[in-house]
Design a protein around this motif. Structure first.
Motif, PDB file in Angstrom:
ATOM      1  N   VAL A  65      30.631  19.554  46.979  1.00  0.00           N
ATOM      2  CA  VAL A  65      30.125  20.925  46.964  1.00  0.00           C
ATOM      3  C   VAL A  65      30.186  21.539  48.362  1.00  0.00           C
ATOM      4  N   SER A  66      29.735  20.782  49.380  1.00  0.00           N
ATOM      5  CA  SER A  66      29.701  21.400  50.704  1.00  0.00           C
ATOM      6  C   SER A  66      31.109  21.586  51.272  1.00  0.00           C
ATOM      7  N   ASN A  67      31.993  20.612  51.080  1.00  0.00           N
ATOM      8  CA  ASN A  67      33.360  20.768  51.583  1.00  0.00           C
ATOM      9  C   ASN A  67      34.067  21.954  50.962  1.00  0.00           C
ATOM     10  N   ALA A  68      34.012  22.025  49.637  1.00  0.00           N
ATOM     11  CA  ALA A  68      34.776  23.066  48.952  1.00  0.00           C
ATOM     12  C   ALA A  68      34.163  24.441  49.175  1.00  0.00           C
ATOM     13  N   SER A  69      32.822  24.512  49.200  1.00  0.00           N
ATOM     14  CA  SER A  69      32.223  25.833  49.366  1.00  0.00           C
ATOM     15  C   SER A  69      32.516  26.371  50.765  1.00  0.00           C
ATOM     16  N   PHE A  70      32.420  25.486  51.757  1.00  0.00           N
ATOM     17  CA  PHE A  70      32.707  25.929  53.125  1.00  0.00           C
ATOM     18  C   PHE A  70      34.190  26.259  53.282  1.00  0.00           C
ATOM     19  N   GLY A  71      35.036  25.422  52.662  1.00  0.00           N
ATOM     20  CA  GLY A  71      36.495  25.609  52.767  1.00  0.00           C
ATOM     21  C   GLY A  71      36.954  26.991  52.375  1.00  0.00           C
ATOM     22  N   ILE A  72      36.372  27.553  51.313  1.00  0.00           N
ATOM     23  CA  ILE A  72      36.801  28.888  50.871  1.00  0.00           C
ATOM     24  C   ILE A  72      35.912  29.978  51.461  1.00  0.00           C
ATOM     25  N   TYR A  73      34.654  29.638  51.755  1.00  0.00           N
ATOM     26  CA  TYR A  73      33.775  30.681  52.296  1.00  0.00           C
ATOM     27  C   TYR A  73      34.193  31.074  53.711  1.00  0.00           C
ATOM     28  N   PHE A  74      34.568  30.103  54.516  1.00  0.00           N
ATOM     29  CA  PHE A  74      34.856  30.420  55.916  1.00  0.00           C
ATOM     30  C   PHE A  74      36.004  31.419  56.075  1.00  0.00           C
ATOM     31  N   PRO A  75      37.138  31.247  55.395  1.00  0.00           N
ATOM     32  CA  PRO A  75      38.187  32.279  55.492  1.00  0.00           C
ATOM     33  C   PRO A  75      37.706  33.646  55.016  1.00  0.00           C
ATOM     34  N   ARG A  76      36.836  33.664  54.029  1.00  0.00           N
ATOM     35  CA  ARG A  76      36.288  34.951  53.570  1.00  0.00           C
ATOM     36  C   ARG A  76      35.448  35.570  54.672  1.00  0.00           C
ATOM     37  N   TYR A  77      34.653  34.717  55.301  1.00  0.00           N
ATOM     38  CA  TYR A  77      33.756  35.194  56.343  1.00  0.00           C
ATOM     39  C   TYR A  77      34.540  35.681  57.565  1.00  0.00           C
ATOM     40  N   SER A  78      35.548  34.901  57.977  1.00  0.00           N
ATOM     41  CA  SER A  78      36.276  35.252  59.200  1.00  0.00           C
ATOM     42  C   SER A  78      37.369  36.283  58.935  1.00  0.00           C
ATOM     43  N   GLY A  79      37.731  36.470  57.669  1.00  0.00           N
ATOM     44  CA  GLY A  79      38.755  37.459  57.335  1.00  0.00           C
ATOM     45  C   GLY A  79      40.145  36.868  57.197  1.00  0.00           C
ATOM     46  N   THR A  80      40.313  35.585  57.547  1.00  0.00           N
ATOM     47  CA  THR A  80      41.656  35.005  57.456  1.00  0.00           C
ATOM     48  C   THR A  80      42.118  34.849  56.003  1.00  0.00           C
ATOM     49  N   ILE A  81      41.241  35.131  55.063  1.00  0.00           N
ATOM     50  CA  ILE A  81      41.601  35.070  53.640  1.00  0.00           C
ATOM     51  C   ILE A  81      42.757  36.027  53.317  1.00  0.00           C
ATOM     52  N   TYR A  82      42.940  37.064  54.171  1.00  0.00           N
ATOM     53  CA  TYR A  82      44.020  38.024  53.920  1.00  0.00           C
ATOM     54  C   TYR A  82      45.361  37.319  53.760  1.00  0.00           C
ATOM     55  N   GLU A  83      45.513  36.235  54.516  1.00  0.00           N
ATOM     56  CA  GLU A  83      46.800  35.550  54.496  1.00  0.00           C
ATOM     57  C   GLU A  83      47.022  34.815  53.169  1.00  0.00           C
ATOM     58  N   ILE A  84      45.947  34.203  52.654  1.00  0.00           N
ATOM     59  CA  ILE A  84      46.041  33.512  51.367  1.00  0.00           C
ATOM     60  C   ILE A  84      46.349  34.537  50.272  1.00  0.00           C
ATOM     61  N   LEU A  85      45.690  35.690  50.343  1.00  0.00           N
ATOM     62  CA  LEU A  85      45.867  36.716  49.301  1.00  0.00           C
ATOM     63  C   LEU A  85      47.259  37.339  49.354  1.00  0.00           C
ATOM     64  N   SER A  86      47.842  37.427  50.555  1.00  0.00           N
ATOM     65  CA  SER A  86      49.147  38.076  50.665  1.00  0.00           C
ATOM     66  C   SER A  86      50.291  37.073  50.547  1.00  0.00           C
ATOM     67  N   ALA A  87      49.951  35.797  50.391  1.00  0.00           N
ATOM     68  CA  ALA A  87      50.994  34.769  50.272  1.00  0.00           C
ATOM     69  C   ALA A  87      51.471  34.660  48.823  1.00  0.00           C
ATOM     70  N   PRO A  88      52.704  34.215  48.641  1.00  0.00           N
ATOM     71  CA  PRO A  88      53.211  34.059  47.270  1.00  0.00           C
ATOM     72  C   PRO A  88      52.628  32.820  46.603  1.00  0.00           C
ATOM     73  N   LEU A  89      51.330  32.856  46.338  1.00  0.00           N
ATOM     74  CA  LEU A  89      50.625  31.720  45.736  1.00  0.00           C
ATOM     75  C   LEU A  89      49.878  32.199  44.501  1.00  0.00           C
ATOM     76  N   SER A  90      49.977  31.418  43.414  1.00  0.00           N
ATOM     77  CA  SER A  90      49.186  31.751  42.234  1.00  0.00           C
ATOM     78  C   SER A  90      47.793  31.170  42.413  1.00  0.00           C
ATOM     79  N   PHE A  91      46.843  31.602  41.558  1.00  0.00           N
ATOM     80  CA  PHE A  91      45.480  31.115  41.735  1.00  0.00           C
ATOM     81  C   PHE A  91      45.421  29.609  41.525  1.00  0.00           C
ATOM     82  N   ILE A  92      46.254  29.104  40.618  1.00  0.00           N
ATOM     83  CA  ILE A  92      46.246  27.659  40.363  1.00  0.00           C
ATOM     84  C   ILE A  92      46.664  26.912  41.633  1.00  0.00           C
ATOM     85  N   GLU A  93      47.643  27.467  42.325  1.00  0.00           N
ATOM     86  CA  GLU A  93      48.116  26.810  43.548  1.00  0.00           C
ATOM     87  C   GLU A  93      47.051  26.818  44.643  1.00  0.00           C
TER      88      GLU A  93
END
Lengths: 253, 308
Positions: A73-101
């Motif tokens: 729980v702590s690894n996975a929650s931090f893993g996705i929360y931190f990019p959201r918090y820092s804003g680097t999530i933009y790269e994941i969203l703009s990458a050619p990746l499906s949600f499953i990937e």
């Protein structure tokens, strides 16, 4: 399938763990040793065998599950929360990746870390007691399924959380009571009948029971029930995560 | 006719709180051009870019990139786009090399250390490759973001306010780098609210205000079309009003009558300057000095937004 994209996320997550190797490994090892000293030796020596298993050995599967649940729980929650918090999530969203990937990358990374820590706890406990594992295949099955399911659950928390407080409070308020009351340190059969029934509402009971069965062939609930329940939890988490990505909830404006 | 790489039709975006960020936007981007999206803060520039890149879900309309739909065939479209965000959102704890390599992997490209090295060298970051990103200056972080966006060799590069908060010197060097990229065939779309930047960099300019992309023009024709010229004549003796015989000219008095300002269109065959001077001499109005000036993009912009 963007295999390289998945590998990039997975490698990134694993790299993050090795960068903080102290926290990743030292703290679970230390807490396991403390549990053994307190429950296994000090208190455990005054407790009779449960289902023919010494108390020290009895708590090992529960301890491993406790670690796997909280780590996932702590690894996975931090893993996705931190990019959201820092804003680097933009790269994941703009990458050619499906949600499953994206899920395979993040959840795979978090689950792998949990498995590594579980292995370390297992090895640590072998210094205190004689371990025998009756059904290694099912032991691995429960371990992997639990890691994946609760990493998925952590991922969901990491998406929902809108602050670091929430990120920590959900594991603290939900996971800790569920694992402590889920039979980590006792058999459900030791409880009064009413509380036995209540315990059956706790999903963690099924995980610990099934996992303990794979060690000692003694279980609180039927092994089939445990297997079915873990598959139900996994499906529920997959369903929620699929919905999150489909709607872009908290990810995409 | 230039090849169209991005085609946007009737794009709408209304946020959950009811704010309309984009209102029926239509736009075509040509291969190899530098396109500047110009507008005040909150005009919808970032939303427009986000819609193309997959960060914002549009509420209506259609976007295609190299003929692929950005929603149905997002893998094909996103693989060819690089995005440099406005905020300095960097992965503080990674090294420059790792974070740029990560970006390449994320976009599904095979490892290519030679390309990463080349990108870092072009952006003068190679000697910092093993430094943690958090230890870099703001300008360097901005370049790390550009390096990340270029890691997967995109055909289209989006620069969202690339020079916001960047000093003049660095801004100039960034412009030079963007031009070099254009020479390698990359199509570049940048947003800015610095008019100087659009004027300096862009081949074409789109004006956006309140979610409405109300004008796109070649920069040169824009300057020609809207760039009025003014002739300022300094007089020996002040005038109370302009002589009625000069009503045919667009004249204004300034500086307590010591200046006559003639506004004219430099694109016209006969701009009237010579005949104005002749007539003034005929009327006995003496000039001691004169100068001409051309309106800048800034004035054009203010005029356009004013009309909106």
């Amino acid at each position: 399938m963007n295999i390289r994209g998945i590998a990039a996320i997975y490698k990134y997550e694993m790299h993050r763990a090795f960068r903080t190797i102290g926290q990743t490994i030292a703290s679970p090892v230390l807490s396991t040793m403390l549990y053994f000293i307190v429950f296994g030796s000090a208190i455990g020596s005054r407790i009779t065998d449960i289902d023919g298993v010494s108390y020290g050995a009895f708590i090992v599967p529960g301890l491993i599950m406790l670690t796997v649940l909280s780590q996932s729980v702590s690894n996975a929650s931090f893993g996705i929360y931190f990019p959201r918090y820092s804003g680097t999530i933009y790269e994941i969203l703009s990458a050619p990746l499906s949600f499953i990937e994206v899920i395979i990358g993040y959840v795979g990374g978090a689950a792998s870390k949990s498995l590594i820590v579980a292995t370390i706890v297992l090895i640590t406990s072998s210094f205190f007691i004689d371990l025998n594992i009756a059904h290694p295949f099912w032991m691995l099955f429960f371990l992997i399924m639990t890691s994946v399911t609760f990493s998925m659950f952590g991922f969901i928390i990491g998406i929902i959380a809108d602050g670091f407080e929430k990120l920590q409070i959900i594991p603290l308020l939900v996971i800790t009571p569920l694992t402590f009351l889920g039979g980590s340190f006792y058999s459900i059969n030791m409880l009064p009948e009413f509380w036995q029934k209540v315990s059956l509402l706790n999903p963690v009971v099924y995980l610990i029971s099934g996992f303990r069965w794979s060690f000692y062939e003694s279980a609180d609930v039927a092994i089939h029930t445990s297997i079915i329940m873990i598959l139900v939890f996994l499906s529920a988490c997959i369903g929620i995560v699929a919905w999150i990505f489909k709607t872009g909830y908290r990810l995409r404006d | 006719m230039a090849e169209t790489v991005i085609s946007i039709q009737n794009l709408d975006k209304t946020y959950d709180n009811g704010f309309t960020a984009l209102d029926k936007v239509n736009l075509e981007i040509n291969k190899g051009e530098i396109f500047a999206l110009l507008g005040p803060n909150g005009a919808g520039k970032t939303t427009l870019i986000g819609s193309i890149c997959g960060i914002v879900s549009p509420t209506g309309g259609h976007i295609s990139v190299f003929g692929h739909d950005t929603i149905k065939e997002y893998k094909q479209t996103r693989a060819r786009i690089g995005l440099v965000p406005q905020e300095l959102t960097v992965d503080s704890f990674e090294t420059v090399w790792n974070t740029v390599t990560f970006s390449r992997g994320l976009f599904g490209k095979k490892d290519n250390p030679a390309h990463i090295e080349d990108v870092l060298k072009r952006l003068s970051l190679f000697d910092k490759k093993d430094t943690q990103v958090r230890k870099l200056s703001g300008g360097m972080k901005r370049r790390v973001l550009i390096a990340k966006a270029l890691a997967h060799e995109p055909d289209i590069l989006f620069l969202d306010e690339p020079t916001a908060g960047v000093d003049v010197e660095l801004r100039k060097s960034m412009w030079a780098q963007v031009r070099k990229l254009q020479e390698t065939g990359v199509t570049i779309i940048l947003t800015t609210h610095y008019l100087e930047e659009a004027e300096e960099m862009a081949d074409r300019i789109g004006f956006i205000s309140k979610g409405n992309l109300f004008m796109t023009e070649e920069k040169t024709s824009l300057m020609k079309k809207l760039g009025k010229k003014e002739l300022v004549l300094e007089l020996y003796n002040p005038l109370d009003c302009t002589p009625s015989s000069l009503d045919g000219f667009n004249l204004k008095l300034a500086n307590d009558g010591y200046q006559i300002i003639y506004t004219y269109d430099p694109a016209m065959q006969d701009n009237g300057v010579v005949s104005l001077l002749d007539q003034l001499r005929g009327l006995g109005i003496k000039c001691k000095d004169f100068n001409t000036r051309q309106s800048s993009l800034e004035e054009i912009f203010i005029e356009l937004v004013g009309q909106e």
